[in-house]
Design an enzyme around this catalytic site. Structure first.
Site, PDB file in Angstrom:
ATOM      1  N   CYS A  53      16.216  59.509  78.848  1.00  0.00           N
ATOM      2  CA  CYS A  53      16.916  60.121  77.727  1.00  0.00           C
ATOM      3  C   CYS A  53      16.000  61.209  77.162  1.00  0.00           C
ATOM      4  O   CYS A  53      14.828  60.936  76.872  1.00  0.00           O
ATOM      5  CB  CYS A  53      17.230  59.080  76.660  1.00  0.00           C
ATOM      6  SG  CYS A  53      17.920  59.806  75.148  1.00  0.00           S
ATOM      7  N   ASP A  60      17.474  55.735  81.621  1.00  0.00           N
ATOM      8  CA  ASP A  60      18.921  55.651  81.834  1.00  0.00           C
ATOM      9  C   ASP A  60      19.133  55.401  83.320  1.00  0.00           C
ATOM     10  O   ASP A  60      18.427  55.968  84.156  1.00  0.00           O
ATOM     11  CB  ASP A  60      19.615  56.950  81.429  1.00  0.00           C
ATOM     12  CG  ASP A  60      19.656  57.154  79.927  1.00  0.00           C
ATOM     13  OD1 ASP A  60      19.876  56.167  79.202  1.00  0.00           O
ATOM     14  OD2 ASP A  60      19.481  58.297  79.479  1.00  0.00           O
TER      15      ASP A  60
END
Length: 155
Positions: A53, A60
């Protein structure tokens, strides 16, 4: 009938290759399509794609499916794996990662058709899935469903 593939221009296949630091570094490579003019689908699946992120630095994760109908070129798989792995320590939103991959592969190959489905795992309770394709595939081409069910949580 088997067609030989020219691998003389490849710099990574069969050689030690380190993990690129970010997606701008890897060299995507291609080989000649042994069956130009024949519409067939090539599928790559990255079930454990990782990026960061850009705001929090938290990881992620996504399941990415990349389908394409080649014209003159095929992507060399090791170079694609290194490219996808280069996102591991790179901060970018889901949409940017997904479309950067599609655009880079599309620019390298100029395929007849290309589609990407990025099925992102939820962080904060909501998955953000990203889909794109270059246009309408040729009529009569068998293109299987990507086979990734929508996220259901505990429901």
């Amino acid at each position: 009938m088997s067609t030989p593939t020219d691998t003389s221009g490849l710099t990574q296949l069969g050689h030690l290759s380190g993990l690129p630091a970010n997606p701008d570094v890897p060299v995507l490579e291609r080989v000649p399509n042994p069956h130009p003019g024949l519409n067939y689908v090539v599928r790559f699946v990255a079930p454990e794609f990782t990026s960061l992120c850009p705001l929090t630095g938290q990881p992620d994760f996504a399941h990415i499916v990349l389908d394409y109908i080649p014209a003159d070129w095929l992507v060399e798989s090791k170079s694609l794996k290194l490219h996808l792995s280069s996102f591991r320590n790179h901060g970018s939103f889901h949409e940017a990662c997904t479309l950067d991959i599609a655009r880079r592969v599309g620019a390298l190959l100029t395929p007849v058709w290309l589609r990407i489905g990025a099925y992102w795992y939820p962080r904060g309770g909501m998955p953000i899935d990203v889909f794109w394709q270059s246009g309408t595939p040729p009529e009569g081409t068998w293109i299987p469903d990507q086979g990734v069910p929508p996220y259901r949580g505990r429901g």
